[in-house]
Enzyme design. Structure first.
Site: not given
Ligand code: GLU
Length: 418
Positions: A106
């Protein structure tokens, strides 16, 4: 990394509890619990008034045992390293439950993008990308949108990365605009997947007649909108919805199309004709069958949980319920479709986007939606059936399935060096 009592602390406690339930040995436990890498960067940019301001940012890679790291980038004034580490951990689990070949990561930037001009925001993103450059790449770590970021931001990241490589590298991020390799269906994927998981939970609970079931949705963003539209199409009654400015309620149901028009005209759901304005917290306490918190983490705390009347909660957002909130809900026997399952549609279609980029072969929207639906049905059934067999909550069940997979990959790969 120390264990404190915050949202990350709760996840770490939950991790240990699940690791105990799985009987994980100590070596596997320490190799799957902590982030493999955490990079903190400062991001100086020139503001429109000529001053230079510096922002803080992070990219945390939690685990890569099952494949390259994957996860969004949040831009929000409250972001800190622990919150990013928490979400990176959840991404590892989410990718494992969904059975897609990624680990978890993240990113976060501590800034209020609403206070920045477009040029300032673009500079912020491009400089951040430059600072995390050593970590990212299509076979290393693939960012995506999250709270405060969108397809345009992904285009800036893809472009910045590509400029440093002297070639176009579309697979470095997902959630891109369609014109530069984005996938059809990605924008609505999280909401669409959330509905599939919710409907599967209703089948599992043997709730047969879904028409007329009442729903309250928290949020009006990328996740909440498709949930609102699809549930209304299915004949369910969405009676309340909120956005960052307020919430509205009509016990007879809201008209999705008119509500979306009202929101785009006035910028808010408030004062929507035929509805009563309520305060946001009240939305969770309404006499409804289903709640879909699809906005921000931690919305449902202990106090709110005590007043919840719904039988089912589908967690569209990441970590929308606090730890003590869960204890109350568990006591009340509320069925939870957990976040790492309920909102995994986004990262599942991110995976489809990445595959399409690597192959330079693009799928139709129907193809994407059909594949997403099949995957969500299978994964949801696996979680609900496993939880029933093991006599654990669906939240623990999803965590157990995920951690088992990550642990197994870690064990097979072995420890280098020894
Ligand atoms: N931010 C989204 C999540 O928390 C998508 C992450 C992604 O597509 O890599 O799942």
């Amino acid at each position: 990394m120390e264990e404190k009592d915050d949202i990350y602390g709760s996840t770490l406690k939950q991790f240990d509890r699940i690791a105990d339930m799985l009987g994980l040995d100590e070596s596997i436990r320490v190799r799957t619990k902590w982030p493999v890498r955490s990079l903190e960067v400062s991001i100086p940019i020139e503001m429109d008034d000529g001053r230079t301001e510096s922002f803080l940012g992070w990219r945390v890679q939690h685990n890569r045992a099952r494949g390259p790291c994957k996860g969004g980038i949040t831009v929000h004034p409250d972001v800190n390293q622990r919150k990013v580490a928490n979400n990176a951990t959840l991404m590892t689990l989410k990718c494992a439950v969904a059975d897609i070949p990624f680990g978890g990561a993240k990113g976060g930037i501590r800034a209020d993008h609403k206070k920045l001009s477009i040029r300032e925001f673009e500079s912020l993103i491009r400089r951040y990308t430059t600072e995390i450059l050593p970590l990212i790449g299509p076979d290393k770590d693939i960012p995506a949108p999250d709270v405060g970021t969108n397809a345009q931001v992904m285009a800036w990241i893809a472009d910045t990365f590509s400029m440093t490589q002297g070639k176009t590298v579309l697979g470095v991020v997902t959630g891109k605009p369609i014109d530069i390799g984005g996938s059809l269906g990605r924008q609505e994927a999280t909401g669409r997947g959330c509905v599939v998981a919710l409907l599967e939970s209703l089948k599992f609970l043997e709730i047969k007649n879904i028409k007329g079931l009442t729903v309250a949705i928290e949020g009006m963003g990328n996740v909440a909108r498709p949930v609102l539209e699809i549930l209304c199409q299915k004949g369910m009654k969405v009676v309340a919805i909120s956005d960052s400015q307020g919430a509205v309620y009509n016990p007879h149901g809201l008209n999705a199309k008119k509500l979306l028009e009202h929101k785009s005209k006035t910028g808010s759901v408030k004062n929507f004709s035929g509805t009563k304005d309520i305060i946001q917290g009240e939305l969770f306490e309404l006499p409804v069958d289903i709640l879909v918190p699809a906005a921000i983490p931690g919305s449902i705390n202990k106090k709110i949980a005590e007043n919840i009347q719904a039988r089912v909660i589908a967690e569209g957002a990441n970590a929308p319920v606090t730890l003590d909130g869960y204890s109350v809900l568990e006591e009340k026997d509320v069925f939870i479709v957990p976040d790492i399952l309920a909102n995994s549609g986004g990262v599942i279609v991110s995976y489809f986007e990445w595959v399409q980029n690597l192959q330079s072969l693009y799928w139709t929207e129907k193809d994407v939606n059909d594949k997403l639906e099949r995957k969500m049905v299978n994964v949801s059934r696996r979680v609900f059936d496993f939880s029933k067999q093991t006599e654990v909550s669906s939240r623990d069940g999803a965590f157990m399935i995920a951690l088992k997979k990550v642990a197994e990959a870690t064990r097979i790969r072995g420890l280098y060096p020894r």
